[in-house]
Design an enzyme around this catalytic site. Structure first.
Site, PDB file in Angstrom:
ATOM      1  N   GLY A   1      -8.591   4.112  -0.284  1.00  0.00           N
ATOM      2  CA  GLY A   1     -10.028   3.773  -0.003  1.00  0.00           C
ATOM      3  C   GLY A   1     -10.763   3.737  -1.544  1.00  0.00           C
TER       4      GLY A   1
ATOM      5  N   LYS B   1      -8.828   4.916  11.210  1.00  0.00           N
ATOM      6  CA  LYS B   1      -9.590   6.301  10.849  1.00  0.00           C
ATOM      7  C   LYS B   1     -10.949   6.351  11.804  1.00  0.00           C
ATOM      8  CE  LYS B   1      -7.768   5.496   6.086  1.00  0.00           C
ATOM      9  NZ  LYS B   1      -8.087   5.788   4.768  1.00  0.00           N
TER      10      LYS B   1
ATOM     11  N   GLU C   1      -5.725  12.378   3.986  1.00  0.00           N
ATOM     12  CA  GLU C   1      -6.968  12.876   4.112  1.00  0.00           C
ATOM     13  C   GLU C   1      -6.779  14.113   5.091  1.00  0.00           C
ATOM     14  OE1 GLU C   1      -8.191   9.201   5.959  1.00  0.00           O
ATOM     15  OE2 GLU C   1      -8.437   8.153   3.931  1.00  0.00           O
TER      16      GLU C   1
ATOM     17  N   SER D   1      -5.339   0.998  -0.548  1.00  0.00           N
ATOM     18  CA  SER D   1      -5.990  -0.417  -0.999  1.00  0.00           C
ATOM     19  C   SER D   1      -4.947  -1.660  -0.888  1.00  0.00           C
ATOM     20  CB  SER D   1      -6.538  -0.228  -2.443  1.00  0.00           C
ATOM     21  OG  SER D   1      -7.459   0.949  -2.515  1.00  0.00           O
TER      22      SER D   1
ATOM     23  N   GLU E   1       1.642   6.703  -0.025  1.00  0.00           N
ATOM     24  CA  GLU E   1       0.438   6.325  -0.155  1.00  0.00           C
ATOM     25  C   GLU E   1      -0.130   7.172  -1.322  1.00  0.00           C
ATOM     26  OE1 GLU E   1      -1.525   4.659   3.712  1.00  0.00           O
ATOM     27  OE2 GLU E   1      -1.886   6.857   3.769  1.00  0.00           O
TER      28      GLU E   1
ATOM     29  N   HIS F   1      -1.223  12.184   6.856  1.00  0.00           N
ATOM     30  CA  HIS F   1      -2.049  11.632   6.053  1.00  0.00           C
ATOM     31  C   HIS F   1      -2.835  12.308   4.908  1.00  0.00           C
ATOM     32  CE1 HIS F   1      -5.161   8.998   4.698  1.00  0.00           C
ATOM     33  NE2 HIS F   1      -4.448   7.847   5.305  1.00  0.00           N
TER      34      HIS F   1
ATOM     35  N   ASN G   1      -4.724   1.405  10.082  1.00  0.00           N
ATOM     36  CA  ASN G   1      -5.046   2.995  10.261  1.00  0.00           C
ATOM     37  C   ASN G   1      -6.752   2.928  10.429  1.00  0.00           C
ATOM     38  OD1 ASN G   1      -5.813   5.641  10.444  1.00  0.00           O
ATOM     39  ND2 ASN G   1      -4.972   6.202   8.278  1.00  0.00           N
TER      40      ASN G   1
END
Ligand code: PGA
Length: 270
Positions: A185, A23, A109, A225, A179, A107, A21
């Site tokens: 991250g 991003k 985010e 991660s 996730e 996702h 991904n």
């Protein structure tokens, strides 16, 4: 045909997926270079299905680089409407048109910064499926939810709402990515045992909804991660079928190394 309950056979039949991904990163030339390096390495990684999700601006150029290779293209998001006055949005048909086979949906985010809800995720999954795109649906708990013992409740409700009225045929085209939000991250990875606990419960939930055999074929990725140093241990867990990689997918060397570690783990587990 897998007999109900024949877990080890089903596990062997679940292909290994490693998806990157990217991003909101990379210019077109940078994306082309990264894609070319992955394509170059892909013949040496035949056990893995590789997927890359560039930003929308680079999809068309990356498609050209991937052409003729075994690496697949994914969108990072879509909007559920067919077309019209939805400034800034991209439809499922547009993603198909530019050569995507997969699309990341829900996702964390998107949920955190853009207000996506489970009901919206459900509409997006349906839009993707109706255009022949395979959704990679992200679920995961926040740190607060984990610390308050709400991890499982949160994930189960994300699945219940997100997958509402998804028929068996739609479900069979859909992957899940677990996730944990606190691991994305941050450099903090869930331990293999923490990840496996959730993956196994997700599979149980899917078995309740869709039956044992479809659930044992469902592909459940881990993300948060993931790096070369932890990929092997995570993938040796029974219910972890691959990875959705963020930061470490932006360098060809680490993405390829993660894939090699995953293949090494796959061989130990099968
Ligand atoms: P990360 O991101 O690997 O950088 O933690 C994973 C993801 O957001 O899919």
């Amino acid at each position: 045909m897998i007999a109900d309950g024949d877990e080890s056979l089903a596990m062997n039949l679940r292909p290994l997926f490693v998806a990157g991904n990217w991003k909101m990163n990379l210019t077109i030339p940078e994306a082309e270079r990264l894609a070319a390096a992955i394509v170059g390495a892909s013949p040496g990684l035949p056990e893995a299905r590789l997927v890359v999700a560039p930003p929308f601006t680079a999809l068309s150029s990356v498609r050209e680089v991937l052409r003729g290779s075994s690496v697949s293209l994914a969108g990072q998001n879509l909007y559920w409407e067919e077309k019209g006055a939805f400034t800034g949005e991209i439809s499922a048909a547009m993603l198909r048109d530019v050569g995507c086979q997969y699309v990341i949906i829900g996702h964390s985010e998107r949920r955190q910064y853009f207000g996506e809800t489970d009901a919206g995720v459900n509409k997006k999954i349906r839009a993707a499926l109706s255009h022949g795109l395979s959704p990679i649906v992200c679920v995961g708990e926040s740190l607060d939810e984990r610390e308050n013992g709400q991890t499982i409740a949160r994930i189960m409700s994300q699945i219940e709402e997100g997958f509402k009225n998804l028929g068996a045929a739609g479900f069979s085209q859909t992957m899940i990515a677990y996730e944990p939000v606190w691991a994305i991250g941050t450099g903090k990875t869930a331990t293999p045992a923490q990840a496996e606990e959730v993956h196994a419960l997700i599979r149980e939930k899917l078995a309740e909804e869709y039956g044992n055999s479809p659930a044992s074929c469902a592909i459940i990725l881990y993300g948060g991660s993931v790096k070369p140093a932890n990929a092997f241990d995570l993938l040796t867990e029974k219910d972890i079928d691959g990875f959705l990689v963020g930061g470490a997918s932006l360098e060809a060397a680490s993405f390829i190394e993660i894939t090699k570690e995953a293949i090494r783990a796959l061989k130990v587990k099968t």
